[in-house]
Scaffold this motif. Structure first.
Motif, mmCIF file in Angstrom:
data_model
loop_
_atom_site.group_PDB
_atom_site.id
_atom_site.type_symbol
_atom_site.label_atom_id
_atom_site.label_comp_id
_atom_site.label_asym_id
_atom_site.label_seq_id
_atom_site.Cartn_x
_atom_site.Cartn_y
_atom_site.Cartn_z
ATOM 1 N N VAL A 199 0.846 -1.192 0.000
ATOM 2 C CA VAL A 199 0.000 0.000 0.000
ATOM 3 C C VAL A 199 0.884 1.244 0.000
ATOM 4 C CG1 VAL A 199 -1.839 1.252 1.201
ATOM 5 C CG2 VAL A 199 -1.790 -1.245 1.270
ATOM 6 N N GLU A 200 0.565 2.168 -0.887
ATOM 7 C CA GLU A 200 1.367 3.386 -0.973
ATOM 8 C C GLU A 200 1.266 4.174 0.326
ATOM 9 O OE1 GLU A 200 2.026 7.084 -4.094
ATOM 10 O OE2 GLU A 200 0.689 5.447 -4.630
ATOM 11 N N ALA A 201 2.418 4.692 0.780
ATOM 12 C CA ALA A 201 2.481 5.412 2.060
ATOM 13 C C ALA A 201 2.022 6.858 1.853
ATOM 14 C CB ALA A 201 3.903 5.352 2.623
ATOM 15 N N LEU A 202 0.743 7.024 1.591
ATOM 16 C CA LEU A 202 0.181 8.349 1.317
ATOM 17 C C LEU A 202 -0.150 9.075 2.615
ATOM 18 C CD1 LEU A 202 -2.270 7.168 -1.485
ATOM 19 C CD2 LEU A 202 -0.296 8.656 -1.869
ATOM 20 N N THR A 203 0.379 10.288 2.761
ATOM 21 C CA THR A 203 0.091 11.099 3.951
ATOM 22 C C THR A 203 -1.020 12.087 3.625
ATOM 23 O OG1 THR A 203 1.680 12.779 3.287
ATOM 24 C CG2 THR A 203 2.528 10.956 4.641
ATOM 25 N N LEU A 204 -1.443 12.825 4.623
ATOM 26 C CA LEU A 204 -2.469 13.851 4.402
ATOM 27 C C LEU A 204 -1.989 14.846 3.349
ATOM 28 C CD1 LEU A 204 -5.133 15.264 5.008
ATOM 29 C CD2 LEU A 204 -4.059 16.344 6.985
ATOM 30 N N ASP A 205 -0.708 15.224 3.402
ATOM 31 C CA ASP A 205 -0.158 16.150 2.397
ATOM 32 C C ASP A 205 -0.321 15.595 0.987
ATOM 33 O OD1 ASP A 205 0.537 17.901 4.364
ATOM 34 O OD2 ASP A 205 2.674 17.400 4.384
ATOM 35 N N ASN A 206 -0.029 14.293 0.823
ATOM 36 C CA ASN A 206 -0.173 13.650 -0.496
ATOM 37 C C ASN A 206 -1.621 13.695 -0.967
ATOM 38 O OD1 ASN A 206 2.093 11.137 0.677
ATOM 39 N ND2 ASN A 206 2.597 12.834 -0.680
ATOM 40 N N PHE A 207 -2.544 13.372 -0.055
ATOM 41 C CA PHE A 207 -3.971 13.389 -0.419
ATOM 42 C C PHE A 207 -4.431 14.801 -0.770
ATOM 43 C CE2 PHE A 207 -4.406 9.136 1.584
ATOM 44 C CZ PHE A 207 -5.205 8.535 0.635
ATOM 45 N N GLU A 208 -3.954 15.776 0.007
ATOM 46 C CA GLU A 208 -4.353 17.172 -0.262
ATOM 47 C C GLU A 208 -3.893 17.594 -1.656
ATOM 48 O OE1 GLU A 208 -4.649 19.175 4.185
ATOM 49 O OE2 GLU A 208 -2.721 19.214 3.147
ATOM 50 N N GLN A 209 -2.677 17.177 -2.016
ATOM 51 C CA GLN A 209 -2.137 17.503 -3.344
ATOM 52 C C GLN A 209 -2.955 16.835 -4.454
ATOM 53 O OE1 GLN A 209 2.088 16.787 -3.508
ATOM 54 N NE2 GLN A 209 2.221 17.450 -5.644
ATOM 55 N N LEU A 210 -3.257 15.526 -4.258
ATOM 56 C CA LEU A 210 -4.075 14.789 -5.230
ATOM 57 C C LEU A 210 -5.442 15.436 -5.396
ATOM 58 C CD1 LEU A 210 -3.424 11.035 -4.259
ATOM 59 C CD2 LEU A 210 -3.194 11.962 -6.575
ATOM 60 N N MET A 211 -6.064 15.769 -4.267
ATOM 61 C CA MET A 211 -7.414 16.340 -4.307
ATOM 62 C C MET A 211 -7.414 17.720 -4.951
ATOM 63 S SD MET A 211 -9.022 15.089 -0.673
ATOM 64 C CE MET A 211 -9.301 13.341 -0.365
ATOM 65 N N ASP A 212 -6.362 18.465 -4.662
ATOM 66 C CA ASP A 212 -6.211 19.789 -5.260
ATOM 67 C C ASP A 212 -6.158 19.676 -6.790
ATOM 68 O OD1 ASP A 212 -6.086 22.470 -4.591
ATOM 69 O OD2 ASP A 212 -3.941 22.556 -5.060
ATOM 70 N N GLU A 213 -5.346 18.734 -7.267
ATOM 71 C CA GLU A 213 -5.199 18.511 -8.714
ATOM 72 C C GLU A 213 -6.513 18.037 -9.339
ATOM 73 O OE1 GLU A 213 -1.862 16.024 -9.941
ATOM 74 O OE2 GLU A 213 -0.716 16.827 -8.253
ATOM 75 N N ALA A 214 -7.276 17.257 -8.574
ATOM 76 C CA ALA A 214 -8.529 16.697 -9.107
ATOM 77 C C ALA A 214 -9.699 17.670 -8.957
ATOM 78 C CB ALA A 214 -8.846 15.387 -8.395
ATOM 79 N N ASN A 233 1.003 12.937 13.937
ATOM 80 C CA ASN A 233 1.879 11.822 14.308
ATOM 81 C C ASN A 233 1.237 10.823 15.260
ATOM 82 O OD1 ASN A 233 4.207 12.694 12.785
ATOM 83 N ND2 ASN A 233 4.357 14.376 14.258
ATOM 84 N N GLU A 234 0.110 11.187 15.830
ATOM 85 C CA GLU A 234 -0.476 10.324 16.865
ATOM 86 C C GLU A 234 -1.726 9.563 16.411
ATOM 87 O OE1 GLU A 234 -1.094 13.013 20.242
ATOM 88 O OE2 GLU A 234 0.659 14.077 19.445
ATOM 89 N N SER A 235 -2.498 10.166 15.525
ATOM 90 C CA SER A 235 -3.775 9.538 15.154
ATOM 91 C C SER A 235 -3.558 8.179 14.499
ATOM 92 C CB SER A 235 -4.543 10.446 14.190
ATOM 93 O OG SER A 235 -4.959 11.615 14.855
ATOM 94 N N GLU A 236 -4.482 7.251 14.792
ATOM 95 C CA GLU A 236 -4.378 5.916 14.206
ATOM 96 C C GLU A 236 -4.858 5.910 12.759
ATOM 97 O OE1 GLU A 236 -6.220 2.967 16.608
ATOM 98 O OE2 GLU A 236 -5.057 3.475 18.379
ATOM 99 N N ARG A 237 -5.850 6.736 12.468
ATOM 100 C CA ARG A 237 -6.448 6.732 11.136
ATOM 101 C C ARG A 237 -6.335 8.116 10.503
ATOM 102 N NH1 ARG A 237 -6.419 1.994 9.531
ATOM 103 N NH2 ARG A 237 -7.811 2.563 7.842
ATOM 104 N N LEU A 238 -6.540 8.142 9.186
ATOM 105 C CA LEU A 238 -6.637 9.392 8.438
ATOM 106 C C LEU A 238 -7.969 9.303 7.695
ATOM 107 C CD1 LEU A 238 -5.631 11.990 7.024
ATOM 108 C CD2 LEU A 238 -4.312 10.544 5.475
#
Length: 243
Positions: A199-214, A233-238
């Motif tokens: 599974v790709e190690a996508l962070t919130l920053d990565n998702f924000e960038q993807l969503m911005d582009e889309a 750094n602490e949350s279990e889920r995103l």
């Protein structure tokens, strides 16, 4: 040895062993999440909900029990075949690739329990996000529930053995090429099996960038199934709510 290097998710999710290994997943917690989510989204009573990458449909079945008109979609033909035994007038299942839009539009689309980031190419992540948005009604909401990568990497157990139904699953975990990889080895019926989850190690920053582009609007981000605030750094889920 039974192995399949191409499209790991196609071969692994279609085996009975995938469901054996994960049979003890916490469904009480999952139901609490569905309760919290549907309440937060304030879905209309008869809302049409799409459970994208539904597996054998446990969450689709529960959402249907809450009164929604639910469609469960998954790439695994075996999973959909089993899920379809529970189908009714307001609960439907179909084999579908999440990169492709749906013929209908939904009030809510849920992509739960880290069912994103399986593909080798970024364009497939983008195609998935766009197909989700195309399949939403104008006032609909989409939810991606993903692992929180910094938390997962910090707590990664390099190796352990999990015994389920008499099978010893040897599980090895590591990070490579920005992917979190799990290798699963076991013996059964005199054969050695080897499967990989990647599974790709996508962070919130990565998702924000993807969503911005889309051209997607990210409305809210939560850090657990009780919908507490997201902490990097602490949350279990995103858990991301978008439209």
């Amino acid at each position: 040895m039974h192995t399949n290097k191409s499209d790991w998710y196609t071969s692994w999710f279609d085996t009975p062993y995938y469901h054996i290994l994960y049979k003890d997943r916490n469904y009480k917690e999952a139901r609490l999440f569905m309760d919290n989510l549907t309440s937060y989204l304030n879905l209309p009573d008869n809302a049409k909900v799409l459970d994208l990458a539904c597996g054998k449909g446990r969450h689709s079945i529960y959402l249907n029990q809450l009164g929604y008109d639910v469609t469960g979609a998954d790439l695994s033909e075996n999973s959909i075949k089993q899920a379809s035994e529970f189908a009714n007038e307001k609960l439907h299942f179909m084999v579908h690739d999440m990169r492709e839009p749906f013929p209908e539009k939904y009030d809510a689309i849920f992509n739960l329990f880290t069912s994103f980031g399986y593909f080798d190419e970024d364009k497939d992540n983008m195609a998935t996000l766009k197909s989700i948005c195309k399949s939403l009604k104008d006032d609909g909401f989409a939810v991606i529930d993903f692992m929180n990568v910094p938390h997962v990497i910090k707590n990664l157990v390099p190796h352990d053995v999990k015994t389920v139904e008499g099978i010893d699953f040897h599980i090895k975990r590591y990070v490579e090429d920005n992917h979190i990889i799990k290798e699963i080895d076991f013996e059964e019926g005199g054969r050695h099996y080897h499967f990989t989850e990647k599974v790709e190690a996508l962070t919130l920053d990565n998702f924000e960038q993807l969503m911005d582009e889309a051209g997607i609007y990210l409305l809210d981000v939560f850090g657990d199934y009780r919908l507490h605030k997201f902490k990097k750094n602490e949350s279990e889920r995103l858990i991301m709510i978008f439209k």
